[in-house]
Write an enzyme that holds these catalytic residues in place. Structure first.
Site, PDB file in Angstrom:
ATOM      1  N   HIS A  10      37.391  38.801  29.677  1.00  0.00           N
ATOM      2  CA  HIS A  10      37.496  38.573  31.215  1.00  0.00           C
ATOM      3  C   HIS A  10      38.964  38.740  31.668  1.00  0.00           C
ATOM      4  CE1 HIS A  10      37.835  33.984  31.176  1.00  0.00           C
ATOM      5  NE2 HIS A  10      38.499  34.462  31.779  1.00  0.00           N
TER       6      HIS A  10
ATOM      7  N   GLU B 161      33.437  38.399  34.606  1.00  0.00           N
ATOM      8  CA  GLU B 161      33.083  38.221  33.159  1.00  0.00           C
ATOM      9  C   GLU B 161      32.512  39.326  32.849  1.00  0.00           C
ATOM     10  OE1 GLU B 161      33.533  35.512  31.866  1.00  0.00           O
ATOM     11  OE2 GLU B 161      33.319  33.572  33.149  1.00  0.00           O
TER      12      GLU B 161
ATOM     13  N   ASP C  73      42.466  34.488  41.724  1.00  0.00           N
ATOM     14  CA  ASP C  73      41.205  33.934  41.895  1.00  0.00           C
ATOM     15  C   ASP C  73      41.278  32.137  42.147  1.00  0.00           C
ATOM     16  OD1 ASP C  73      42.224  33.071  39.285  1.00  0.00           O
ATOM     17  OD2 ASP C  73      40.884  34.247  38.177  1.00  0.00           O
TER      18      ASP C  73
ATOM     19  N   ASN D  21      36.388  36.235  26.070  1.00  0.00           N
ATOM     20  CA  ASN D  21      35.131  37.255  26.107  1.00  0.00           C
ATOM     21  C   ASN D  21      35.653  38.494  26.849  1.00  0.00           C
ATOM     22  OD1 ASN D  21      35.410  36.125  28.773  1.00  0.00           O
ATOM     23  ND2 ASN D  21      33.366  35.533  29.008  1.00  0.00           N
TER      24      ASN D  21
END
Length: 242
Positions: free
Chosen positions: A138, A143, A67, A136
């Site tokens: 990811h 996400e 990313d 979370n």
């Protein structure tokens, strides 16, 4: 899924680097999927040591990063291109043209996503993908959501993700709100995946990802469907596993 827990970060780093180096030794033209953030730095440092000792060469390898932030200049100190150059590429013998990071400043971001997928397709298959794990759940910047994208795409970063990354910036206001990320489908196509997680604050999400329900609410839980995942945990991150 092979879950390994280590007493020290030094042991974790050595094992992680050893797996990667062994692959490149046996397959010099290996395709590596790489990650950024604080989690893999120790592994990269060990790879540099192995290269400096003459035990591994990366001159025929190809890399694809997961990313990149949208809107940060490529030479910004917190861009992922800068990170990879400073933490790994500048210290080994891989030609920079064989390293790939999404361009978060492309004039046409949708086309950049398509072009990145085309490069991945032309490289056949990622031999080994390194992943970290977000608070979370990811992986990459995929996400939690009701559905997940398969290919490279633009993502709106969750506030909790931006807060977690704010420690690298002067304030959360400087943290980009969007990123380009490799999709979960592409990640799961890798022949082998190494998931690296450190710290007690990740223990709960580690348990959900590795032993909980498979759900897009915890994108990392989809790793349970992959046939060749090695999980490297420090003892704090693995503290809630049964």
């Amino acid at each position: 899924m092979n879950i390994l827990t280590f007493e020290t970060n030094e042991e974790l780093n050595e094992v992680g680097a050893g797996i990667i180096a062994s692959l490149v030794q046996t397959k010099p033209n290996a395709v590596l999927g790489l990650a950024t953030g604080s989690t893999p730095i120790g592994i990269y440092e060990e790879l540099i040591k192995l290269y400096q000792k003459g035990r591994v060469s990366f001159k025929h390898a190809t890399t694809f990063n997961l990313d990149e932030y949208i809107g940060l200049p490529e030479d910004h100190p917190e861009s992922y291109r800068t990170f990879m150059n400073e933490k790994l590429f500048n210290h080994i013998d891989i030609p920079l043209e064989q390293t790939h990071v999404p361009n978060g400043n492309a004039a046409d971001l949708e086309k950049e996503c398509r072009d990145y997928d085309d490069m991945l397709t032309n490289s056949k298959q990622i031999d080994l993908q390194i992943l970290g794990l977000g608070h979370n759940g990811h992986i990459g910047f995929n996400e939690p959501d009701q559905s997940l994208n398969s290919g490279t795409h633009i993502v709106q970063l969750k506030e909790e993700t931006r807060k977690a990354n704010a420690r690298f910036f002067n304030s959360i206001d400087e943290v980009p709100t969007q990123a380009i990320t490799m999709g979960v489908g592409t990640i799961l196509k890798a022949k082998m995946i190494i998931l690296v997680v450190r710290g007690a604050e990740k223990a709960a999400i580690v348990q959900r990802a590795l032993q909980g329900a498979i759900t897009t609410d915890v994108p990392a839980s989809l790793l349970q469907t992959h046939p060749n995942v090695v999980v490297l945990l420090d003892k704090e991150a693995g503290g809630m596993l049964s």
